[in-house]
Motif scaffolding. Structure first.
Motif, mmCIF file in Angstrom:
data_model
loop_
_atom_site.group_PDB
_atom_site.id
_atom_site.type_symbol
_atom_site.label_atom_id
_atom_site.label_comp_id
_atom_site.label_asym_id
_atom_site.label_seq_id
_atom_site.Cartn_x
_atom_site.Cartn_y
_atom_site.Cartn_z
ATOM 1 N N LYS A 113 11.956 16.030 -20.434
ATOM 2 C CA LYS A 113 10.683 15.772 -19.754
ATOM 3 C C LYS A 113 10.792 14.580 -18.817
ATOM 4 O O LYS A 113 10.270 14.604 -17.691
ATOM 5 N N LEU A 114 11.486 13.536 -19.260
ATOM 6 C CA LEU A 114 11.642 12.343 -18.428
ATOM 7 C C LEU A 114 12.481 12.652 -17.198
ATOM 8 O O LEU A 114 12.145 12.222 -16.075
ATOM 9 N N LEU A 115 13.569 13.395 -17.382
ATOM 10 C CA LEU A 115 14.408 13.762 -16.246
ATOM 11 C C LEU A 115 13.613 14.567 -15.223
ATOM 12 O O LEU A 115 13.730 14.334 -14.003
ATOM 13 N N GLN A 116 12.799 15.498 -15.697
ATOM 14 C CA GLN A 116 11.993 16.307 -14.785
ATOM 15 C C GLN A 116 10.980 15.445 -14.045
ATOM 16 O O GLN A 116 10.769 15.614 -12.834
ATOM 17 N N ALA A 117 10.365 14.487 -14.761
ATOM 18 C CA ALA A 117 9.372 13.605 -14.124
ATOM 19 C C ALA A 117 10.019 12.751 -13.040
ATOM 20 O O ALA A 117 9.449 12.569 -11.952
ATOM 21 N N VAL A 118 11.204 12.225 -13.309
ATOM 22 C CA VAL A 118 11.907 11.396 -12.319
ATOM 23 C C VAL A 118 12.334 12.242 -11.121
ATOM 24 O O VAL A 118 12.192 11.826 -9.965
ATOM 25 N N SER A 119 12.831 13.436 -11.392
ATOM 26 C CA SER A 119 13.246 14.321 -10.297
ATOM 27 C C SER A 119 12.064 14.701 -9.415
ATOM 28 O O SER A 119 12.171 14.702 -8.183
ATOM 29 N N ASP A 120 10.932 15.010 -10.051
ATOM 30 C CA ASP A 120 9.726 15.344 -9.284
ATOM 31 C C ASP A 120 9.279 14.161 -8.437
ATOM 32 O O ASP A 120 8.840 14.327 -7.288
ATOM 33 N N PHE A 121 9.404 12.959 -8.987
ATOM 34 C CA PHE A 121 9.003 11.759 -8.239
ATOM 35 C C PHE A 121 9.909 11.567 -7.034
ATOM 36 O O PHE A 121 9.434 11.247 -5.931
ATOM 37 N N HIS A 122 11.202 11.749 -7.208
ATOM 38 C CA HIS A 122 12.128 11.604 -6.082
ATOM 39 C C HIS A 122 11.794 12.600 -4.968
ATOM 40 O O HIS A 122 11.865 12.266 -3.780
ATOM 41 N N SER A 123 11.412 13.799 -5.359
ATOM 42 C CA SER A 123 11.084 14.814 -4.357
ATOM 43 C C SER A 123 9.800 14.467 -3.616
ATOM 44 O O SER A 123 9.696 14.655 -2.395
ATOM 45 N N ALA A 124 8.823 13.948 -4.368
ATOM 46 C CA ALA A 124 7.520 13.646 -3.762
ATOM 47 C C ALA A 124 7.527 12.327 -3.006
ATOM 48 O O ALA A 124 6.763 12.153 -2.045
ATOM 49 N N GLN A 125 8.376 11.371 -3.449
ATOM 50 C CA GLN A 125 8.388 10.036 -2.841
ATOM 51 C C GLN A 125 9.828 9.659 -2.463
ATOM 52 O O GLN A 125 10.441 8.791 -3.082
ATOM 53 N N PRO A 126 10.379 10.280 -1.452
ATOM 54 C CA PRO A 126 11.796 10.056 -1.123
ATOM 55 C C PRO A 126 12.110 8.635 -0.676
ATOM 56 O O PRO A 126 13.280 8.222 -0.726
ATOM 57 N N LEU A 127 11.107 7.864 -0.262
ATOM 58 C CA LEU A 127 11.361 6.495 0.192
ATOM 59 C C LEU A 127 11.234 5.473 -0.928
ATOM 60 O O LEU A 127 11.505 4.285 -0.720
ATOM 61 N N ALA A 143 0.868 4.910 7.720
ATOM 62 C CA ALA A 143 0.756 3.720 6.876
ATOM 63 C C ALA A 143 1.505 3.860 5.561
ATOM 64 O O ALA A 143 2.147 2.904 5.099
ATOM 65 N N GLY A 144 1.423 5.035 4.927
ATOM 66 C CA GLY A 144 2.099 5.226 3.646
ATOM 67 C C GLY A 144 3.592 5.052 3.744
ATOM 68 O O GLY A 144 4.223 4.346 2.946
ATOM 69 N N ARG A 145 4.201 5.702 4.729
ATOM 70 C CA ARG A 145 5.651 5.579 4.912
ATOM 71 C C ARG A 145 6.028 4.172 5.356
ATOM 72 O O ARG A 145 7.079 3.649 4.959
ATOM 73 N N ALA A 146 5.165 3.546 6.151
ATOM 74 C CA ALA A 146 5.456 2.184 6.615
ATOM 75 C C ALA A 146 5.486 1.208 5.442
ATOM 76 O O ALA A 146 6.350 0.321 5.376
ATOM 77 N N ARG A 147 4.549 1.370 4.498
ATOM 78 C CA ARG A 147 4.553 0.495 3.316
ATOM 79 C C ARG A 147 5.828 0.716 2.486
ATOM 80 O O ARG A 147 6.401 -0.222 1.939
ATOM 81 N N ALA A 148 6.264 1.972 2.387
ATOM 82 C CA ALA A 148 7.490 2.267 1.644
ATOM 83 C C ALA A 148 8.700 1.624 2.305
ATOM 84 O O ALA A 148 9.586 1.075 1.631
ATOM 85 N N VAL A 149 8.766 1.675 3.642
ATOM 86 C CA VAL A 149 9.873 1.048 4.376
ATOM 87 C C VAL A 149 9.838 -0.468 4.172
ATOM 88 O O VAL A 149 10.887 -1.112 3.990
#
Length: 454
Positions: A272-286, A370-376
């Motif tokens: 479950k944790l691996l899936q949650a982390v993988s989903d996060f990487h896909s949704a928030q690549p930055l 703005a969202g991507r700029a904050r991530a950068v």
């Protein structure tokens, strides 16, 4: 007669049969020590209130003693409590080991001479020195227990009582007051069963005497496993006995024997944790990874920190990186628009020197949303190219390094705000936050209105 070693080595329990005040001594309680031992100047817990008391003195069979052990007739002189606050049926126990209960599940044997026992029947419950009104709850589909029959039953108590696993008890009817049944407590504060669910198989395990099977049942019912304290309270076993019972199972101890888990459940949580982390990487690549606190709240709410750390450490595909969890080998890769924005953001702070613009102003000119700029911006901060001094002030690392070098040339000297402004060429708006930043880094130390360069 000889006292079995297991009783004396168990957890201290003394059911109170009398409490009185003795001139020159104070409050005294008497009873037959059911298990464990108690020593003068030790601490005990009064159940069911949970109040902690100190033992001033011990007597065994009427004679002063340093210690009493299981099976002995014992009198304890207690400090910090009046005799009027104690009554027959209370129990003195080892502190922090047991919890009072208002109900329990048991194996009940109705005497052949008794009348049929119906669901909801009122009874008197007797165990140790306690006597309390109670109500019998038969598990569906039974609505009546016939004379001489045995069944698993739930007993509801009118008042909280100190109960322990495998404790024997008797039931008496109200009128006439005669004994009608006896039984053995299997579980205090038993679980709630779903409609139509039979508890027989589960309670059979709890009453089997096979402690390995009991541990497997209890641990697998708990999604995260159970603490040592929970296991002791629910089984009455010592840590040594628990270690022996778990030794023939696949169950695994964590934190040097403080937590017992089921490896199969741990593996399910890792997936479950691996899936949650993988989903996060896909949704928030930055973003570098999923926050540990967020992951713990989603995957293992209520788990102790060491449990979640173990979950990450034994996951071959995951790694904890500061406050985040990421897949091993995974790095943030900027696309061309983000690369261009990163250069614009860094250049804006680099060119500003110490008179930096506001963060919204810089991000607004980055060329991306703005969202991507904050991530950068977060990537630049994590890389050390930018430095956050306050929630709203960010400087380029090169500007901070130059200012730090200038300050360190004055080691041993003192500075006030005016002198710092003159030295750095900045206004008070920036001077105060920067001085406080250098205080945190222990480059300067505030003394009144001045700073000493350390």
């Amino acid at each position: 007669s000889a006292i079995p070693a297991k009783d004396a080595a168990g957890y201290f329990r003394l059911p109170v049969d009398r409490a009185f005040s003795m001139r020159g001594f104070g409050t005294v309680v008497t009873g037959t020590l059911a298990a464990g031992s108690v020593a003068r100047d030790g601490q005990v817990e009064l159940q069911p209130s949970g109040r902690l008391l100190r033992v001033r003195g011990v007597q065994v069979h009427g004679q002063p003693a340093e210690r009493a052990i299981a099976g002995q007739r014992t009198a304890l002189n207690l400090a910090d409590i009046e005799a009027s606050e104690l009554s027959r049926g209370m129990v003195l126990t080892e502190p922090g080991r047991f919890r009072p209960a208002r109900s329990f599940d048991c194996r009940l044997q109705l005497l052949p001479s008794a009348r049929p026992l119906r669901h909801g029947a009122p009874v008197h419950f007797h165990a140790g020195t306690a006597e309390v009104e109670a109500e019998v709850r038969l598990f569906p589909p039974a609505r009546m227990l016939r004379p001489g029959a045995e069944a698993f039953v739930r007993i509801l108590l009118r008042e909280e009582q100190m109960l322990w696993p495998r404790q024997r008890f008797i039931l008496r009817q109200f009128s006439p007051v005669i004994t009608i049944a006896g039984g053995e407590i299997l579980e205090a504060n038993g679980r709630r069963y779903r409609r139509g669910e039979s508890p027989d198989a589960r309670l059979s395990v709890l009453g089997s005497g096979d402690w390995s099977a009991v541990l497997k049942l209890l641990v697998r019912e708990a999604p995260l496993g159970l603490s040592l304290a929970d296991l002791i309270a629910r089984t009455g076993l010592t840590p040594q006995e628990l270690a022996i019972a778990s030794g023939s199972t696949k169950l695994r101890w964590l934190a040097d024997g403080e937590w017992l888990t089921d490896p199969d459940q741990m593996e399910a949580l890792r997936r479950k944790l691996l899936q949650a982390v993988s989903d996060f990487h896909s949704a928030q690549p930055l973003q570098p990874g999923l926050g540990k606190a967020d992951a713990k709240a989603a995957i293992a709410p209520g788990a102790p920190a060491f449990f979640f750390d173990e979950l990450i450490a034994t996951s071959p595909e995951l790694i904890a990186d500061g406050t985040v969890i990421r897949r091993r080998g995974r790095q943030v890769v900027l696309q061309q628009p983000e690369e261009d924005a990163s250069e614009r953001i860094e250049a804006a702070f680099r060119q500003a020197g110490l008179a930096v613009p506001t963060v919204p102003e810089v991000l607004g000119a980055s060329g991306i949303d703005a969202g991507r700029a904050r991530a950068v911006l977060q990537i630049l901060l994590r890389s050390g190219r930018l430095v956050r001094v306050t929630d709203t002030l960010i400087f380029h690392a090169a500007a901070i390094d130059r200012l730090k070098a200038t300050i360190e040339t004055r080691r041993g000297q003192s500075l006030d705000v005016a002198g710092f402004k003159e030295m750095s060429g900045i206004s008070r708006k920036y001077a105060i936050p920067l001085l406080e930043y250098f205080d945190r880094l222990k480059i300067t130390k505030r003394t009144g209105d001045r700073r000493i360069v350390i």
